[in-house]
Design a protein around this motif. Sequence first.
Motif, PDB file in Angstrom:
ATOM      1  N   GLY A  61      48.376  42.201   9.501  1.00 52.70           N
ATOM      2  CA  GLY A  61      49.583  42.483   8.728  1.00 52.70           C
ATOM      3  C   GLY A  61      50.652  43.219   9.511  1.00 52.70           C
ATOM      4  N   TYR A  62      50.553  43.199  10.850  1.00 50.32           N
ATOM      5  CA  TYR A  62      51.597  43.812  11.675  1.00 50.32           C
ATOM      6  C   TYR A  62      52.622  42.763  12.095  1.00 50.32           C
ATOM      7  N   ILE A  63      53.856  43.211  12.208  1.00 52.92           N
ATOM      8  CA  ILE A  63      54.930  42.304  12.624  1.00 52.92           C
ATOM      9  C   ILE A  63      54.820  42.046  14.127  1.00 52.92           C
ATOM     10  N   ALA A  68      57.003  43.835   6.181  1.00 52.21           N
ATOM     11  CA  ALA A  68      55.903  43.058   6.778  1.00 52.21           C
ATOM     12  C   ALA A  68      55.407  41.999   5.789  1.00 52.21           C
ATOM     13  N   GLY A 104      54.970  48.097  16.329  1.00 54.64           N
ATOM     14  CA  GLY A 104      53.768  48.872  16.012  1.00 54.64           C
ATOM     15  C   GLY A 104      53.887  49.515  14.638  1.00 54.64           C
ATOM     16  N   ASP A 105      53.161  50.597  14.440  1.00 52.96           N
ATOM     17  CA  ASP A 105      53.188  51.296  13.151  1.00 52.96           C
ATOM     18  C   ASP A 105      54.382  52.252  13.146  1.00 52.96           C
ATOM     19  N   ALA A 106      55.369  51.948  12.321  1.00 52.20           N
ATOM     20  CA  ALA A 106      56.616  52.720  12.357  1.00 52.20           C
ATOM     21  C   ALA A 106      56.376  54.192  11.994  1.00 52.20           C
TER      22      ALA A 106
END
Length: 212
Positions: free
Chosen positions: A194-196, A134, A201-203
């Motif tokens: 800071g998310y792609i 990210a 989402g949150d891996a």
Amino acid sequence: MEVIEVKHPLCSAKLTELRDNSTSSVRFRQLSEELIYLLAYEATRNIQVVNKSVVTPITTTVGVEIKKPVPLVLPILRAGLGLLDGMLKIMPQAEVGFLGAIRNEKTLEVTTYAQRMPENLSDRHIFILDPMLATGATLLKAVETVSKLKAERITSICLLAAPEGIEHLRKNISPEIDFTVVIAGIDEKLNEKGYIVPGLGDAGDRLFGRAD
Ligand code: URA
């Protein structure tokens, strides 16, 4: 620094299913393992081998085996654990270290909280596993850590990257370091948190649940 985006229809189809908000954690873990097979195939293309003779039922011939010291696989806790089993299925000879890193969700600053790996990594090829590249801060920390321990070659395997993260690594990793990133997809951008984007989402949460 070399960036390899693995453009393969099987990777793209698995990535699409990973992105889908309705994909369960069970399926997400399966897909991550399947994707790492494909990415690891590319990422290990240049691992060092030595000749080894083998007796077949017919004759003797010369093949190869992985050179020692064997590669070290370094998952970044916790999301990198989702890629570890698949990596070890492809390369069971490897050793495994661990690096715990956490990102402050407000400042996006990264700190490490756990480290288990040999003190001397000279002559070793290190495979860093972190699904999401990210901001690039975590991967930079990991690369700096293993470089200080004299790693000879560093390859990072990620599922998705943001262009900002790749740029951050290009700016901050010395060209003298033999560093390659292998990725299934490079997305559009990072959002303000800071998310792609579009991302997945949150891996860590999608692999293992929120656990808080
Ligand atoms: N870490 C994640 O898990 N997802 C992102 O989009 C960015 C960082």
